[in-house]
Motif scaffolding. Sequence first.
Motif, PDB file in Angstrom:
ATOM      1  N   GLY A 253      -0.733  -1.592  -8.913  1.00 20.40           N
ATOM      2  CA  GLY A 253      -0.059  -1.042  -7.741  1.00 20.40           C
ATOM      3  C   GLY A 253      -0.195   0.458  -7.592  1.00 20.40           C
ATOM      4  O   GLY A 253       0.318   1.032  -6.622  1.00 20.40           O
ATOM      5  N   GLU A 254      -0.896   1.093  -8.562  1.00 21.69           N
ATOM      6  CA  GLU A 254      -1.085   2.550  -8.534  1.00 21.69           C
ATOM      7  C   GLU A 254       0.266   3.248  -8.321  1.00 21.69           C
ATOM      8  O   GLU A 254       0.464   4.008  -7.383  1.00 21.69           O
ATOM      9  CB  GLU A 254      -2.079   2.935  -7.437  1.00 21.69           C
ATOM     10  N   MET A 255       1.178   2.988  -9.243  1.00 18.74           N
ATOM     11  CA  MET A 255       2.537   3.498  -9.113  1.00 18.74           C
ATOM     12  C   MET A 255       3.138   3.687 -10.507  1.00 18.74           C
ATOM     13  O   MET A 255       2.544   3.298 -11.514  1.00 18.74           O
ATOM     14  CB  MET A 255       3.394   2.491  -8.332  1.00 18.74           C
ATOM     15  N   LYS A 256       4.306   4.300 -10.559  1.00 15.64           N
ATOM     16  CA  LYS A 256       5.042   4.451 -11.807  1.00 15.64           C
ATOM     17  C   LYS A 256       6.487   4.041 -11.558  1.00 15.64           C
ATOM     18  O   LYS A 256       7.186   4.661 -10.766  1.00 15.64           O
ATOM     19  CB  LYS A 256       4.971   5.896 -12.316  1.00 15.64           C
ATOM     20  N   VAL A 257       6.890   2.973 -12.221  1.00 11.68           N
ATOM     21  CA  VAL A 257       8.254   2.471 -12.062  1.00 11.68           C
ATOM     22  C   VAL A 257       9.097   2.816 -13.284  1.00 11.68           C
ATOM     23  O   VAL A 257      10.176   3.391 -13.176  1.00 11.68           O
ATOM     24  CB  VAL A 257       8.254   0.952 -11.835  1.00 11.68           C
ATOM     25  N   LEU A 258       8.582   2.476 -14.474  1.00 12.18           N
ATOM     26  CA  LEU A 258       9.338   2.724 -15.708  1.00 12.18           C
ATOM     27  C   LEU A 258       8.910   4.055 -16.303  1.00 12.18           C
ATOM     28  O   LEU A 258       8.020   4.122 -17.157  1.00 12.18           O
ATOM     29  CB  LEU A 258       9.102   1.591 -16.708  1.00 12.18           C
TER      30      LEU A 258
ATOM     31  N   TYR B  61      -5.137 -11.610 -13.213  1.00 12.48           N
ATOM     32  CA  TYR B  61      -3.832 -12.092 -12.764  1.00 12.48           C
ATOM     33  C   TYR B  61      -3.297 -11.281 -11.594  1.00 12.48           C
ATOM     34  O   TYR B  61      -3.149 -11.789 -10.481  1.00 12.48           O
ATOM     35  CB  TYR B  61      -2.873 -12.054 -13.952  1.00 12.48           C
ATOM     36  N   PHE B  62      -3.058  -9.997 -11.826  1.00 13.14           N
ATOM     37  CA  PHE B  62      -2.407  -9.196 -10.808  1.00 13.14           C
ATOM     38  C   PHE B  62      -3.338  -8.773  -9.678  1.00 13.14           C
ATOM     39  O   PHE B  62      -2.961  -8.816  -8.510  1.00 13.14           O
ATOM     40  CB  PHE B  62      -1.739  -7.977 -11.449  1.00 13.14           C
ATOM     41  N   HIS B  63      -4.555  -8.362  -9.994  1.00 11.22           N
ATOM     42  CA  HIS B  63      -5.494  -7.991  -8.931  1.00 11.22           C
ATOM     43  C   HIS B  63      -5.813  -9.200  -8.052  1.00 11.22           C
ATOM     44  O   HIS B  63      -5.898  -9.089  -6.822  1.00 11.22           O
ATOM     45  CB  HIS B  63      -6.783  -7.408  -9.507  1.00 11.22           C
ATOM     46  N   ALA B  64      -5.970 -10.345  -8.682  1.00 14.29           N
ATOM     47  CA  ALA B  64      -6.250 -11.564  -7.921  1.00 14.29           C
ATOM     48  C   ALA B  64      -5.071 -11.915  -7.027  1.00 14.29           C
ATOM     49  O   ALA B  64      -5.238 -12.285  -5.860  1.00 14.29           O
ATOM     50  CB  ALA B  64      -6.557 -12.712  -8.875  1.00 14.29           C
ATOM     51  N   GLY B  65      -3.869 -11.792  -7.575  1.00 20.60           N
ATOM     52  CA  GLY B  65      -2.669 -12.079  -6.790  1.00 20.60           C
ATOM     53  C   GLY B  65      -2.500 -11.120  -5.630  1.00 20.60           C
ATOM     54  O   GLY B  65      -2.121 -11.512  -4.517  1.00 20.60           O
TER      55      GLY B  65
ATOM     56  N   THR C  42       0.849  -1.184   0.000  1.00 21.40           N
ATOM     57  CA  THR C  42       0.000   0.000   0.000  1.00 21.40           C
ATOM     58  C   THR C  42       0.884   1.234   0.000  1.00 21.40           C
ATOM     59  O   THR C  42       2.109   1.146   0.068  1.00 21.40           O
ATOM     60  CB  THR C  42      -0.915   0.015   1.246  1.00 21.40           C
ATOM     61  N   GLU C  43       0.269   2.404  -0.097  1.00 25.05           N
ATOM     62  CA  GLU C  43       1.036   3.642  -0.120  1.00 25.05           C
ATOM     63  C   GLU C  43       1.823   3.818   1.178  1.00 25.05           C
ATOM     64  O   GLU C  43       1.415   3.359   2.230  1.00 25.05           O
ATOM     65  CB  GLU C  43       0.097   4.845  -0.306  1.00 25.05           C
ATOM     66  N   GLY C  44       2.941   4.504   1.083  1.00 25.40           N
ATOM     67  CA  GLY C  44       3.721   4.764   2.285  1.00 25.40           C
ATOM     68  C   GLY C  44       5.206   4.760   1.991  1.00 25.40           C
ATOM     69  O   GLY C  44       5.644   4.525   0.858  1.00 25.40           O
ATOM     70  N   GLU C  45       5.987   4.998   3.010  1.00 22.63           N
ATOM     71  CA  GLU C  45       7.436   5.104   2.863  1.00 22.63           C
ATOM     72  C   GLU C  45       8.037   3.785   2.400  1.00 22.63           C
ATOM     73  O   GLU C  45       8.959   3.758   1.579  1.00 22.63           O
ATOM     74  CB  GLU C  45       8.064   5.528   4.193  1.00 22.63           C
TER      75      GLU C  45
ATOM     76  N   TRP D 136       3.860  -6.511 -19.078  1.00 22.02           N
ATOM     77  CA  TRP D 136       3.491  -6.946 -17.734  1.00 22.02           C
ATOM     78  C   TRP D 136       3.757  -5.861 -16.684  1.00 22.02           C
ATOM     79  O   TRP D 136       2.982  -5.696 -15.751  1.00 22.02           O
ATOM     80  CB  TRP D 136       4.245  -8.220 -17.366  1.00 22.02           C
ATOM     81  N   LEU D 137       4.859  -5.118 -16.841  1.00 20.24           N
ATOM     82  CA  LEU D 137       5.165  -4.075 -15.870  1.00 20.24           C
ATOM     83  C   LEU D 137       4.114  -2.971 -15.897  1.00 20.24           C
ATOM     84  O   LEU D 137       3.733  -2.434 -14.851  1.00 20.24           O
ATOM     85  CB  LEU D 137       6.561  -3.494 -16.129  1.00 20.24           C
ATOM     86  N   LYS D 138       3.621  -2.633 -17.081  1.00 18.85           N
ATOM     87  CA  LYS D 138       2.570  -1.610 -17.169  1.00 18.85           C
ATOM     88  C   LYS D 138       1.307  -2.058 -16.435  1.00 18.85           C
ATOM     89  O   LYS D 138       0.638  -1.254 -15.786  1.00 18.85           O
ATOM     90  CB  LYS D 138       2.252  -1.301 -18.641  1.00 18.85           C
ATOM     91  N   ALA D 139       0.995  -3.344 -16.550  1.00 20.04           N
ATOM     92  CA  ALA D 139      -0.160  -3.880 -15.822  1.00 20.04           C
ATOM     93  C   ALA D 139       0.085  -3.817 -14.323  1.00 20.04           C
ATOM     94  O   ALA D 139      -0.809  -3.473 -13.545  1.00 20.04           O
ATOM     95  CB  ALA D 139      -0.434  -5.307 -16.264  1.00 20.04           C
ATOM     96  N   LEU D 140       1.299  -4.135 -13.904  1.00 19.63           N
ATOM     97  CA  LEU D 140       1.647  -4.058 -12.484  1.00 19.63           C
ATOM     98  C   LEU D 140       1.552  -2.630 -11.970  1.00 19.63           C
ATOM     99  O   LEU D 140       1.095  -2.389 -10.850  1.00 19.63           O
ATOM    100  CB  LEU D 140       3.069  -4.578 -12.264  1.00 19.63           C
ATOM    101  N   GLU D 141       1.986  -1.693 -12.795  1.00 21.18           N
ATOM    102  CA  GLU D 141       1.911  -0.287 -12.390  1.00 21.18           C
ATOM    103  C   GLU D 141       0.463   0.135 -12.160  1.00 21.18           C
ATOM    104  O   GLU D 141       0.158   0.871 -11.217  1.00 21.18           O
ATOM    105  CB  GLU D 141       2.561   0.601 -13.461  1.00 21.18           C
TER     106      GLU D 141
END
Length: 229
Positions: free
Chosen positions: A172-177, A212-216, A117-120, A164-169
């Motif tokens: 996860g409500e985040m930006k990695v790449l 896949y990802f939401h279920a996981g 979840t969100e946080g440090e 797959w990373l875009k789906a994870l982003e």
Amino acid sequence: MGDQVKLISTPLSLPGCRVEWALKLKGVDYEYIEEDLRNKSSLLLDSNPVHKKVPVLLHAGKPIVESLVILEYIEETWKDNYPLLSEDPHERAMARFWAKFGDEKCIVGAFGAAWLTEGEEKNKVIQSAQESLAFLEKQIQGKKYFGGEQIGFLDLAVGWIPHWLKALEEVGEMKVLDAVRFPFLHEWGQNFLEIPLIKDSIPPREKLVVEYFHAGKSFKRSLEAANKP
């Protein structure tokens, strides 16, 4: 049984897609056996009794497991059909090193960040994942593909990044790449996904996100809640 080739996998499996890409690039005929991971078949359990997971390649009845190992097996068995690795020993060794690095550092980091979840703590995991991706950014700089002018072993190994990373982003409500921070990886990803063979062999993003990802993510959090004192 001869040289019959079978692939036990699931459509959403990124390691399974790697193997499919390699088989198609090599022009190897194979039978696809879709596995239900919620009710694992005796074929899967007998073929991979240690990890009990996909993908598994069956060649003449003999099982080969772990996707990077399978990629090397495919390369060695059908070496003349579209070589995936360079003839140079150092370049081959580096491709193997960075492929393993991608699995052990980049994938693990991205999944870890998505599940938090969100946080440090989440920010720290995202930063760690980006530090790992920065090494791959240097490897692709100045090249169209990691394999040079055509895709090769390392391209297949890290081919999960642009899809797959875009789906994870999203999950996860985040930006990695970030395209600004990783311009060469971003451009490589766009080029990679436009290759017809790759484009036609990736699962729909909606299925990745929802099934896949939401279920996981939900499953992992339910386990954590159940284990809390």
